[in-house]
Write an enzyme that holds these catalytic residues in place. Structure first.
Site, mmCIF file in Angstrom:
data_model
loop_
_atom_site.group_PDB
_atom_site.id
_atom_site.type_symbol
_atom_site.label_atom_id
_atom_site.label_comp_id
_atom_site.label_asym_id
_atom_site.label_seq_id
_atom_site.Cartn_x
_atom_site.Cartn_y
_atom_site.Cartn_z
ATOM 1 C CB CYS A 1 21.945 25.035 24.059
ATOM 2 S SG CYS A 1 21.632 23.650 22.977
ATOM 3 C CG ASP A 2 24.854 27.640 24.467
ATOM 4 O OD1 ASP A 2 24.511 27.180 25.572
ATOM 5 O OD2 ASP A 2 25.643 27.063 23.708
ATOM 6 C CB CYS B 1 23.091 24.560 20.394
ATOM 7 S SG CYS B 1 21.440 24.248 21.024
#
Ligand code: NAP
Length: 314
Positions: free
Chosen positions: A138-139, A135
């Site tokens: 997200c990261d 993701c």
């Protein structure tokens, strides 16, 4: 005779837990059935910073989920660990048959999520959340100024590579063929981006490191040549983002609930094609699969389940 719950929620990821919280607060008799660990995909994320309010020191996907689970418990929603093997959803009372028992309810929320397709290389699991991510939203921020690699050649891989190029020092797309599957318009943007490089005809054989990912062995599928890629010594690590498709966890509902490419089709209020059956979170056909959208879906689905029961009982 089995207890008939007001609501059974299948899956204890963010969508299922949010539905459990809303159902508990509405004093519905509700049961969450989960086959494994709470949290689904987010429990695999080492740090979380894009969920509003998740600002605690050392907050991880897992710690956020632990607080969500505790909050659900406080409001009395029941929990059971079981694997559901078949369902009967058509009547007023829905039945879910698991390996440990049979569960009945007036309404059901399907929140079984989707699982990113893994690379399948050696050591992959060990480095999830320690260099390997599924993701970018997200990261990406954890790899600001570092080198990252992206696996895949479809729309997701190339779009996410473009997104990662905004924060990373360099992005290399590793693809198993010598041409991309992504739409031409997306490809053109990637080819024109100075920060994006390509490693064609290549698959990953093994990922390595002590605590964090710092090297990997790749293979050229045409020549069979193996090559080791190591992190820049000054960085000590690199990111590996995997976008080779997702597997929605919807097999149980094949031929029962309407779906597109395995994702359940709902209206904006989470109703599926069967009255009293709702879907929430990543299992739905939708445009943004994040914790923040999953918890919203769960809240809407539980509220709609309550309304459905009220109408039934009139
Ligand atoms: P996808 O289109 O199925 O592409 C998956 C990519 O991963 C392909 O390039 C495939 O290689 C590669 N791959 C599959 N299994 C692999 C393996 N085991 N090892 C290495 N590589 C592997 O998946 P997606 O990109 O996630 O997209 C899913 C759907 O959403 C598509 O219909 C896509 O068009 C759509 N989507 C659209 C947009 C947009 O329109 N903006 C954005 C994202 C996604 P091959 O090419 O060799 O098969």
């Amino acid at each position: 005779m089995n207890k008939v719950y007001d609501l059974i929620i299948l899956g204890a990821g963010p969508a299922g837990l949010s539905a459990g919280l809303y159902a508990g607060r509405a004093q519905m008799s509700a049961l969450i059935i989960e086959k494994g660990q709470d949290g689904g995909q987010i429990a695999l994320t080492n740090e979380i910073e894009n969920y509003p309010g998740a600002q605690l020191e050392g907050e991880s996907g897992l710690s956020l989920i632990e607080r969500m689970s505790a909050q659900v418990k406080k409001f009395g929603t029941g929990r059971v660990s079981d694997i559901i093997e078949s369902v009967e959803l058509s009547g007023d009372i829905k039945t879910l048959i698991g390996s440990h028992g049979e569960y009945k309810a007036k309404t059901v929320i399907v929140a079984t999520g989707a699982s990113p397709r893994p690379i399948g290389c050696k050591n992959e699991e060990k480095f999830i959340g320690r260099g390997i991510s599924y993701c970018a939203t997200c990261d990406a921020n954890f790899f600001r100024g570092l080198e990252v690699y992206v696996v895949g050649g479809g729309d997701s891989a190339v779009e996410e590579a473009l997104y990662l190029a905004k924060v990373a020092r360099k992005v290399t797309i590793i693809h198993r063929r010598d041409e991309l599957r992504a739409a031409k318009s997306i490809q053109e943007k990637a080819f024109a981006n100075d920060k994006i490089a390509f490693l064609w005809d290549t698959v990953i054989e093994e990922v390595c490191g002590d605590e964090l990912l710092d090297s990997m062995t790749v293979k050229n599928v045409k020549t069979g040549e193996l090559k080791k890629i190591a992190a820049d010594p000054e960085d000590g690590l690199f990111g590996l983002f995997v976008f080779i498709g997702y597997n929605p966890n919807s097999k149980l509902f094949d031929g029962i609930l309407n779906m597109e490419n395995g994702y359940l089709i709902t209206d904006a209020d989470m109703h599926t094609n069967i009255p009293g059956v709702f879907a929430a979170g990543d299992i739905r056909k939708k445009s943004l699969r994040q914790v923040v959208t999953a918890v919203a879906d769960g809240a809407i689905a539980a509220t709609q389940a309550e309304k459905y029961i009220d109408a039934m009982e009139l």
